[in-house]
Design a protein around this motif. Structure first.
Motif, short mmCIF file in Angstrom:
data_model
loop_
_atom_site.label_atom_id
_atom_site.label_comp_id
_atom_site.label_asym_id
_atom_site.label_seq_id
_atom_site.Cartn_x
_atom_site.Cartn_y
_atom_site.Cartn_z
N GLU A 193 44.64 38.68 41.81
CA GLU A 193 45.87 39.02 42.54
C GLU A 193 47.00 39.31 41.56
O GLU A 193 47.76 40.28 41.73
N ASP A 194 47.14 38.50 40.51
CA ASP A 194 48.17 38.73 39.50
C ASP A 194 48.00 40.09 38.83
O ASP A 194 48.99 40.72 38.43
N ARG A 195 46.76 40.54 38.72
CA ARG A 195 46.48 41.84 38.10
C ARG A 195 46.62 42.99 39.09
O ARG A 195 46.42 44.14 38.74
N GLY A 196 46.97 42.68 40.35
CA GLY A 196 47.18 43.71 41.35
C GLY A 196 45.91 44.29 41.93
O GLY A 196 45.94 45.34 42.57
N LEU A 197 44.79 43.60 41.75
CA LEU A 197 43.52 44.14 42.23
C LEU A 197 43.43 44.19 43.75
O LEU A 197 42.75 45.06 44.29
N ASN A 198 44.11 43.30 44.43
CA ASN A 198 44.06 43.33 45.90
C ASN A 198 44.69 44.59 46.47
O ASN A 198 44.43 44.96 47.61
N ASP A 199 45.50 45.30 45.68
CA ASP A 199 46.12 46.55 46.12
C ASP A 199 45.54 47.77 45.41
O ASP A 199 46.01 48.88 45.60
N ALA A 200 44.51 47.56 44.58
CA ALA A 200 43.94 48.64 43.78
C ALA A 200 42.91 49.44 44.58
O ALA A 200 42.45 49.02 45.65
N SER A 201 42.52 50.58 44.03
CA SER A 201 41.50 51.42 44.66
C SER A 201 40.13 50.74 44.53
O SER A 201 39.93 49.85 43.69
#
Length: 114
Positions: A67-75
């Protein structure tokens, strides 16, 4: 019947799923400790497609920095690449048999493909 489990021995749900598989007569079991033997990106794509999952749905947020790496919003492709590089991002356990693939959370979902 052949069955493959991508297993994390530190995970209680994974251990319970493994026990179901071991206690089922007629199962020829392959256990892959995926933290030691990471997934290939193509294998992840195949498993997710066969399970009817998106990479996002199989993304493990708890206990990771996903989540901190933004993977939940990634493609999907970025998530799969991150999962191949760091298999801890894959929710567990995943089981594959000739009858299908399941992300076995809860563990009793494995019975659908036995």
């Amino acid at each position: 019947m052949n069955a493959t489990i991508w297993h994390n021995p530190a995970c209680g749900t994974s251990r319970k799923t493994l026990a179901i598989l071991q206690d089922t007569p007629g199962i020829d079991l392959t256990v892959i400790e995926y933290l030691k033997h990471p997934y290939a990106a193509d294998k992840l794509r195949q498993l997710f497609a066969d399970a009817g999952l998106t990479a996002r749905a199989a993304l493990r947020l708890r206990g990771t920095d996903a989540e901190d790496r933004g993977l939940n919003d990634a493609s999907e492709e970025i998530i799969i690449a991150a999962m191949a590089a760091n298999p801890a991002y894959v929710e567990r356990p995943i089981v594959e048999t000739a009858k299908g693939v399941r992300l076995c959370r809860p563990q009793d979902l494995v019975r659908e493909i036995l």
